[in-house]
Design a protein around this motif. Structure first.
Motif: not given
Length: 407
Positions: A332-336
């Motif tokens: 997953s993308i942990l963008d925040e």
């Protein structure tokens, strides 16, 4: 209608002695003799298959017997042709742990692939190229023998102190006493590696197509998860911070944990804290010892610090939960920051979700006490100087008691 066990045994033994058309003929005649419902009875009571029964009955009625083409049913296993093959493969793979000529390591400088094994079978075990199966078959045989491809396991500690075994012996005593005493609560505490927040690839796989930056430069921020784990109850409390993990941070989240949970543990008079002997929380860290004593006095609790030896912190119970957290957000993308918090909140350990909090305070690093102030601290604690271990009676760096004293 049920068949007697002795009859079932007799019929099945007869079937085992037969083959092909003779076997089907015997089965068909038996089913016919059983009368109405004979097929279902044979399937249920004797374990015969419907396909063979029907094929046999068809042959019986028509008088036409099918000729079985056994030669078209595939080849025999290669080990039937080469009975020593599997043992020779094992000898080749196992031999890779022998000492090298320089005596600096215990392994040869060869990668054991299926093709390499096949080559060594020809060179060292006098097999011909024609009689050996393909490399793909060798690979399958390697897997069947338990030599499937695996990642190198990180199980060898980098170092082992002379007193490591003595520390573990004492830890077993301390933890066992804590778990059997309702007035003592054992907590396992530690931090996980920092997490970069941004559009970065974290490995793993996802069912949803996601695209990450091609380089992990310039994260928006970084978060460090720090956990408090109750081994007896399999409960996890996660605190995430953008700040450095300092002595003050560790004691602050311990205070937050106890403020929220103390009513559940009204009978608890002592906390046992399992930790690694890290830079910010070891028993010689002046600020940590000052703050932990203040915690003891504030909440009127006795404390026992029980540290795992260096390079062995993986045995601390909380370490087992980090793998679950990593698996939760991999792919997953942990963008925040909120994304990290949501993933952490939805992980499960033993079917229980953790309580997750974000710590917004920024902590100052490098806070130290003077030697004079630390000497006062030492007067308020008791270090273990008799561990009942002949070789290492003094384990005072790893086992410390702090007793609450009313003023």
């Amino acid at each position: 209608m049920l068949l007697d066990n002795s009859v079932k045994k007799l019929l099945n033994e007869a079937v085992k002695q037969l083959k092909g058309a003779a076997k089907r003929n015997f089965i068909a005649k038996t089913v016919v003799e059983l009368g109405f419902g004979g097929q279902e009875l044979a399937i249920k009571e004797l374990g015969w298959t419907r396909y063979i029964i029907r094929k046999g009955i068809k042959e019986l009625k028509t008088g036409i017997t099918c000729i079985d083409n056994y030669s078209a049913k595939g080849r025999n296993k290669i080990e039937e042709k080469l009975p020593n093959l599997l043992n020779d493969i094992k000898d080749i793979v196992d031999s890779q742990s022998q000492i090298d000529p320089s005596f600096k390591s215990q392994r040869l400088y060869t990668r054991i692939t299926a093709s390499c094994v096949r080559k060594q079978l020809i060179e060292k075990y006098i097999y011909s190229n024609e009689e050996l199966p393909t490399s793909e078959t060798i690979r399958i045989k390697l897997n069947n023998l338990g030599y499937s491809l695996k990642r190198v396991a990180k199980v060898q500690p980098q170092k082992k102190l002379p007193e490591t075994d003595a520390i573990f012996e004492q830890l077993a005593i301390v933890n066992k006493d804590a778990d059997s005493d309702p007035s003592i609560l054992r907590l396992s505490m530690d931090a996980k590696a920092r997490v970069n927040v941004g559009s970065f690839d974290r490995g793993g796989k996802s069912r949803i197509l996601t695209e990450a930056s091609d380089h992990d430069f310039n994260p928006k921020t970084t978060l460090t998860p720090y956990g408090i784990f109750i081994p007896e109850l399999d409960e996890l409390f996660l605190y995430l911070t953008e700040s450095k993990v300092t002595s003050d941070f560790i004691v602050d989240i311990l205070s937050d944990f106890w403020e929220s949970q103390r009513k559940r543990f009204a009978e608890v008079k002592t906390l046992v804290l399992n930790q690694d002997n890290g830079g910010e929380n070891n028993s010689r860290r002046t600020q940590f010892m000052k703050r932990i004593i203040e915690f003891s006095q504030k909440y009127e609790l006795n404390l026992r610090l029980a540290y795992y030896p260096p390079y062995h912190s993986k045995y601390n119970p909380i370490e087992r939960t980090w793998a679950v957290l990593e698996k939760q957000w991999n792919g997953s993308i942990l963008d925040e920051v909120e994304t990290v918090l949501n993933f952490a909140s939805n992980m499960e350990w033993k079917s229980k979700k953790p309580i997750v909090k974000l710590v917004n305070q920024t902590y100052q690093t490098g806070i130290k006490l003077t030697k004079k102030a630390m000497s006062k601290i030492e007067n308020q604690i008791e270090r273990l100087t008799d561990s009942n271990h002949e070789s290492f009676p003094n384990l005072g760096n790893w086992f410390i008691d702090i007793c609450f004293v009313k003023t």
